[in-house]
Design a protein around this motif. Sequence first.
Motif, PDB file in Angstrom:
ATOM      1  N   LEU A 116       1.927   1.790  -3.501  1.00 51.97           N
ATOM      2  CA  LEU A 116       0.840   2.267  -4.353  1.00 51.97           C
ATOM      3  C   LEU A 116       0.541   3.751  -4.114  1.00 51.97           C
TER       4      LEU A 116
ATOM      5  N   LYS B 277      -7.513  -2.678  -6.790  1.00 49.61           N
ATOM      6  CA  LYS B 277      -8.373  -1.637  -7.366  1.00 49.61           C
ATOM      7  C   LYS B 277      -7.558  -0.367  -7.637  1.00 49.61           C
ATOM      8  N   GLY B 278      -6.735   0.024  -6.668  1.00 50.37           N
ATOM      9  CA  GLY B 278      -5.927   1.235  -6.807  1.00 50.37           C
ATOM     10  C   GLY B 278      -4.946   1.135  -7.958  1.00 50.37           C
ATOM     11  N   THR B 279      -4.288  -0.011  -8.078  1.00 45.88           N
ATOM     12  CA  THR B 279      -3.312  -0.193  -9.165  1.00 45.88           C
ATOM     13  C   THR B 279      -4.008  -0.154 -10.519  1.00 45.88           C
TER      14      THR B 279
ATOM     15  N   LYS C 206      -1.083  -9.523  -4.441  1.00 47.88           N
ATOM     16  CA  LYS C 206      -2.274  -9.231  -3.623  1.00 47.88           C
ATOM     17  C   LYS C 206      -3.464 -10.077  -4.070  1.00 47.88           C
TER      18      LYS C 206
ATOM     19  N   ALA D  52      -6.805   1.345 -11.216  1.00 50.89           N
ATOM     20  CA  ALA D  52      -7.251   2.721 -11.473  1.00 50.89           C
ATOM     21  C   ALA D  52      -6.092   3.554 -12.023  1.00 50.89           C
ATOM     22  N   MET D  53      -4.896   3.337 -11.469  1.00 53.59           N
ATOM     23  CA  MET D  53      -3.731   4.090 -11.939  1.00 53.59           C
ATOM     24  C   MET D  53      -3.353   3.677 -13.355  1.00 53.59           C
TER      25      MET D  53
ATOM     26  N   ARG E 184     -10.743  -6.439   2.273  1.00 57.40           N
ATOM     27  CA  ARG E 184     -10.621  -5.120   1.640  1.00 57.40           C
ATOM     28  C   ARG E 184      -9.181  -4.739   1.364  1.00 57.40           C
ATOM     29  N   THR E 185      -8.252  -5.183   2.246  1.00 60.23           N
ATOM     30  CA  THR E 185      -6.865  -4.736   2.096  1.00 60.23           C
ATOM     31  C   THR E 185      -6.282  -5.106   0.730  1.00 60.23           C
TER      32      THR E 185
ATOM     33  N   LYS F  68     -10.243   2.605   2.678  1.00 66.58           N
ATOM     34  CA  LYS F  68      -9.308   2.464   1.550  1.00 66.58           C
ATOM     35  C   LYS F  68      -9.952   1.836   0.312  1.00 66.58           C
ATOM     36  N   SER F  69     -10.689   0.736   0.547  1.00 61.81           N
ATOM     37  CA  SER F  69     -11.202   0.011  -0.620  1.00 61.81           C
ATOM     38  C   SER F  69     -12.301   0.776  -1.351  1.00 61.81           C
TER      39      SER F  69
ATOM     40  N   ASN G 231      -9.122   0.146   6.346  1.00 67.46           N
ATOM     41  CA  ASN G 231     -10.120  -0.740   5.745  1.00 67.46           C
ATOM     42  C   ASN G 231     -11.101  -1.263   6.778  1.00 67.46           C
TER      43      ASN G 231
ATOM     44  N   SER H 208      -8.207  -3.250  -2.091  1.00 61.23           N
ATOM     45  CA  SER H 208      -7.921  -1.829  -2.295  1.00 61.23           C
ATOM     46  C   SER H 208      -6.647  -1.635  -3.113  1.00 61.23           C
ATOM     47  N   VAL H 209      -5.669  -2.534  -2.912  1.00 63.89           N
ATOM     48  CA  VAL H 209      -4.417  -2.405  -3.690  1.00 63.89           C
ATOM     49  C   VAL H 209      -4.667  -2.759  -5.158  1.00 63.89           C
TER      50      VAL H 209
ATOM     51  N   PRO I  99      -6.545   5.668  -5.650  1.00 63.86           N
ATOM     52  CA  PRO I  99      -5.510   6.640  -5.257  1.00 63.86           C
ATOM     53  C   PRO I  99      -5.811   8.069  -5.702  1.00 63.86           C
TER      54      PRO I  99
ATOM     55  N   ARG J  99      -5.473   2.575 -15.562  1.00 63.03           N
ATOM     56  CA  ARG J  99      -6.503   3.168 -16.414  1.00 63.03           C
ATOM     57  C   ARG J  99      -6.212   4.649 -16.677  1.00 63.03           C
TER      58      ARG J  99
ATOM     59  N   GLN K  48       0.829  -1.211   0.000  1.00 64.09           N
ATOM     60  CA  GLN K  48       0.000   0.000   0.000  1.00 64.09           C
ATOM     61  C   GLN K  48       0.858   1.253   0.000  1.00 64.09           C
TER      62      GLN K  48
END
Lengths: 128, 378
Positions: free
Chosen positions: A20, B165-167, B194, B169-170, B158-159, A108-109, A87, B162-163, A113, B172, A17
């Motif tokens: 990221l 999903k975040g990656t 993950k 999104a970046m 979720r942990t 977070k979820s 989270n 979230s990684v 970012p 995209r 994290q």
Amino acid sequence: MLDKKYKILMIEDDLDQIQLYGAKFRLENYNFDFSETGEEGYKKSIEQKPDIILLDVVLYDSGGVEILKKLKQDQRTKNIPVVVFSNLDKRELVDKALKLGAIDYIIKSKVVPAEIVKKVAEIAKRIK
Amino acid sequence: MSKIKKQTEEEEVGKSCYLNRNCWLVSNLNSLPYKRCQYCELRFHKCLFLQYQVISMVLICFSFLLFYVVDKSIPVSAIVTIFSLVIVYGYFFNNSTEKIIKSNFFEKKTKESLRELSDKLEERVKEQTREIRKKADHMMKLLEMRSEFLDIASHQLRTPTSVIKGTLAMLRDGDLDKMSRVEKTKFIDGMFQKSIKLEEIINDILMASEMDTAGERVMNLDDKFDLAELIDKIVAQHSLDVKNKKLRLVWHKSGKSMTMRGSLRYIEEAINNLLDNAIKYTNKGSVSVVLIREKRKALLTIQDTGIGIPKEDQSKVFNKFIRAKNARSVYTDGSGLGLFIVKEIIDKHPGAKIRMETEENKGTKFYLEFALLSNSKR
């Protein structure tokens, strides 16, 4: 774009994290630093005086709530805005964090970012 | 036996063989002078009939004395009259005392049983209230556990989400194009790792909830398999992890084959979890797996030179969602379900046992025991 390079401190024990969110904040021209433990994060907050702290709740050494309490009780750090970034989606915890002085509680979820960067930018604008 | 029974009956007022030991007369006669004495608990000098007799005697003497003083003789008619009066009066007095004593006795008995009933009722109400409160507490605890399960399970899920999903999104948004090739690879790999962890956590949660709700019903305990062969396979699967971490893996088994009955899938899961943990939480040194046969039992030890489990966490690590404090620093994404699943699987296999010895910063040793089939010698 921000006129000043804001300093963000992320207190988070998961390296994936940190990688990221760190990458995203750096790309958006923020000064990004992190701590893997609560105690180290508290020390860094005093030494480096970040503009905003992103604080995780589930930390290895001590709970994020304890660190939040410490940050808000300390004269040197009590004015730094703390965003709880976790989270753990628990009503009582959200209320407790906000009551202790956190400026926001973000799951977070539920955000990508770019959204957390936007949120931080808003807070930065407010405190300017 | 009959002596004891007689004794208790003697002690119980109202029974025909009851002897009132308070009464001097009854004690000396060792039998009842009158039928009504079986209802009496009084001492001799408080006996109503005795008092009547004494007063009668006094009155008779006094009457005779009076006759003698007045007439200078006692006429036969007076003697007859006085004695007939005493006898008639005595007869009625005898009857009425018996009734009084009996009714007193039954009144007392009724009162006693009423009191006993109300006491019992009160006790029963208290007992039931206690039981209801206990059940309510238990329900509350279950509800709390359920909500904690959901909190932690959702956090653990979720942990990694979230990684990922975040990656994505970046990716995209074109953020990854601004990165160096090395950084980009690191990013994608982080996301991939993950997703594997997410899968592991989902599997663990499903298995733990299976253990909670269905238990042995979902396990087919009738598989017949060779324990040594199974461990051969599990050890082989972990050889790459061991190599990557530069650890030494020792696998020693005694020569004979060891056939056991149980659930192949779940025993594999349990041993796999233990070996996985041993490698995950050991940064230096070795992991050793030893399987020996002792009569009709197979003894398996899985030992590592890893971080061990701190004293305060040792009693809790077999519980759901419990991770030792030092485990989080080594491996942040654990589900906290691994050892819970292992314990549940072992407990559901007849004759199987698990025990742990551990010391922080020294390592952990798990002792497992399985019952073998007698015809396993080939």
